[in-house]
Design an enzyme around this catalytic site. Structure first.
Site, PDB file in Angstrom:
ATOM      1  N   GLN A 177       3.302  -5.293  -7.095  1.00 37.58           N
ATOM      2  CA  GLN A 177       2.563  -6.444  -7.639  1.00 37.58           C
ATOM      3  C   GLN A 177       2.880  -7.747  -6.904  1.00 37.58           C
ATOM      4  O   GLN A 177       2.383  -8.808  -7.299  1.00 37.58           O
ATOM      5  CB  GLN A 177       2.918  -6.640  -9.128  1.00 37.58           C
ATOM      6  N   CYS A 237      -2.888   4.511 -25.035  1.00 44.51           N
ATOM      7  CA  CYS A 237      -3.528   5.212 -26.147  1.00 44.51           C
ATOM      8  C   CYS A 237      -3.341   6.703 -25.954  1.00 44.51           C
ATOM      9  O   CYS A 237      -3.528   7.215 -24.872  1.00 44.51           O
ATOM     10  CB  CYS A 237      -5.017   4.928 -26.178  1.00 44.51           C
ATOM     11  N   ALA A 263       2.418   3.270  -3.953  1.00 42.39           N
ATOM     12  CA  ALA A 263       3.728   2.816  -4.409  1.00 42.39           C
ATOM     13  C   ALA A 263       4.411   3.866  -5.275  1.00 42.39           C
ATOM     14  O   ALA A 263       5.633   3.962  -5.303  1.00 42.39           O
ATOM     15  CB  ALA A 263       3.605   1.496  -5.171  1.00 42.39           C
TER      16      ALA A 263
HETATM   17  C1  LIG Z   1       0.394  -0.105  -9.409  1.00 47.76           C
HETATM   18  C2  LIG Z   1       1.870  -0.053  -9.412  1.00 47.76           C
HETATM   19  C3  LIG Z   1       2.548   1.075  -8.940  1.00 47.76           C
HETATM   20  C4  LIG Z   1       1.828   2.316  -8.467  1.00 47.76           C
HETATM   21  O1  LIG Z   1       1.187   2.075  -7.250  1.00 47.76           O
HETATM   22  P1  LIG Z   1       0.173   3.149  -6.651  1.00 47.76           P
HETATM   23  O2  LIG Z   1      -0.075   2.672  -5.257  1.00 47.76           O
HETATM   24  O3  LIG Z   1      -1.036   3.078  -7.523  1.00 47.76           O
HETATM   25  O4  LIG Z   1       0.835   4.476  -6.690  1.00 47.76           O
HETATM   26  C5  LIG Z   1       3.917   1.055  -8.937  1.00 47.76           C
HETATM   27  N1  LIG Z   1       4.593  -0.013  -9.369  1.00 47.76           N
HETATM   28  C6  LIG Z   1       3.979  -1.119  -9.832  1.00 47.76           C
HETATM   29  C7  LIG Z   1       4.788  -2.274 -10.290  1.00 47.76           C
HETATM   30  C8  LIG Z   1       2.596  -1.177  -9.876  1.00 47.76           C
HETATM   31  O5  LIG Z   1       2.000  -2.261 -10.347  1.00 47.76           O
END
Ligand SMILES: *Cc1c(COP(=O)(O)O)cnc(C)c1O
Length: 385
Positions: free
Chosen positions: A183, A328, A75
């Site tokens: 999500q 952190c 993502a």
């Molecule tokens: C985890 C997450 C991402 C990043 O996704 P990856 O596949 O780990 O690059 C982006 N946006 C949201 C809201 C996420 O929870």
């Protein structure tokens, strides 16, 4: 040492065993391992077929056409491709982007990079619940606004944006609408047609698929053209070059098919787990719900524990794997920017924990977490007095 109870599904989910099994059949000589771009032999065609089957599985879940799915590494890359790719391709139409300060870093940092490149960004502050209201967006729209980017489900709070209403405002103002839905897969309905979504970022590993694979939905429409960020062999209709990782892709496809078949039942069961946790803490004072439960997915619950230090609480909860909202660094502990954005006082933001549940969470896991949490709270609050 006992294995901690895993309550950090919003950080990543384990791969569903059914998905892992399928992925394993797409790696070795006796499986489907060939390059899906190899057009001159049967193994190549079989790999291509596996990739196209997965593309359809992902498209089906979001009511898209398979030709609207562009594979990426996750993502994060999809967010980069959506924002940078769209703004660069549409410079001539306008240079203004609207997003929220409570977005994931993959959007926040990308928008900041675009600001440095000379684009203009309006950073909307979310309301107390963590959401941007359609009216707020309407007021921020300008003549030169070309893109609005807002997430479906907030990763720290679990709150769900009113995507249909927000897309309507974006479109009325002549902009297109991008959604980070990392999500949201298997948690809420993601019908891109009904919700009016033009670009949507997806991730494999937040939905029981593997890490390192994702996709960008790109609506097939002359107004939704994007520029590639990664150049090479012209894969993915030129939008994202690079040899397709067949095993990752079939894993994501299968995970998304399972999300369609089982997501609703998962969420109903998970809502009971969340309520079990809340019930088990109901006799404690000073526990604030940072998550507005009526507006959120049941699998994410963010709580602030008054009168304790978040890091000490996390230390005392070694048998439970979960996260604080805080980032952190060596010099200082900074509260989460999302909790800051919803107006939570610094001490409470630092004393907040995100519980996130999933397909494999059991009643027993909740009970283990509860007893550890109750014990820790009693101990830490006694010290504080
Ligand atoms: C985890 C997450 C991402 C990043 O996704 P990856 O596949 O780990 O690059 C982006 N946006 C949201 C809201 C996420 O929870």
């Amino acid at each position: 040492m006992t294995t901690p109870v895993y309550l950090d599904y919003a950080a990543t989910t384990p791969v569903d065993p059914r998905v892992a099994e399928l992925m394993g059949r797409h790696l070795t000589l006796d499986g489907i391992f060939a390059n899906p771009a190899s057009r001159s032999h049967m193994p190549g065609w079989q790999a291509e077929q596996a990739v196209e089957n997965a593309r359809r599985q992902v498209a089906d879940l979001i009511h898209a056409d398979p030709r609207e799915i562009v594979w990426t590494s996750g993502a994060t890359e999809a967010d980069n491709l959506a924002l940078i790719g769209y703004l660069r391709a549409n410079r001539h139409r306008g240079r203004h982007l609207i997003t929220s300060v409570a977005e994931h870093k993959a959007v926040v940092d990308t928008a900041m990079a675009l600001e440095a490149e000379g684009f203009e960004v309006t950073w909307l502050p979310p309301g107390r619940d963590g959401r941007v209201a359609p009216e707020q967006l309407r007021e921020a729209m300008r003549e030169n606004t070309v893109l609005v980017s807002l997430m479906a489900v907030n990763n720290e709070l679990g709150v769900i944006h009113d995507l249909a209403a927000l897309s309507e405002v974006a479109h009325a103002g002549g902009a297109i609408f991008h959604v980070d839905a990392a999500q949201a897969v298997g948690r809420i309905n993601l019908d891109v047609k009904r919700l009016g979504i033009d670009l949507m970022s997806l991730s494999g590993h937040k939905a029981y698929g593997p890490k390192g694979v994702g996709a960008l939905y790109v609506k097939r429409h002359p107004d939704v053209r994007i520029e590639a960020l990664i150049h090479g062999g012209g894969h993915e209709r030129g939008m994202r070059s690079g040899t397709l990782p067949t095993h990752q892709i079939v894993g994501m496809g299968e995970a998304f098919a399972l999300a369609g078949a089982e997501g609703e039942a998962d969420q109903a069961r998970i809502a009971m787990l969340r309520d079990r946790l809340l019930d088990g803490l109901s006799d404690f004072n000073g526990i604030h719900r940072n998550t507005t439960i009526d507006a959120a997915v049941p699998n994410i619950l963010n709580l602030a524990f008054e009168g304790v230090d978040g890091e000490s609480l996390l230390m005392a909860l070694r048998d439970v794997a979960l996260s604080t909202g805080s980032a952190c660094n060596s010099a200082s502990v900074e509260p989460s920017y999302v909790l800051k954005a919803i107006g939570l006082p610094r001490e409470l933001a630092l004393a907040s924990l995100r519980f996130s549940f999933g397909r494999f969470t059991t009643d027993a896991d909740i009970d283990t977490a509860l007893s550890a949490l109750r014990h820790a709270l009693k101990g830490l609050r006694r010290q504080a007095i």
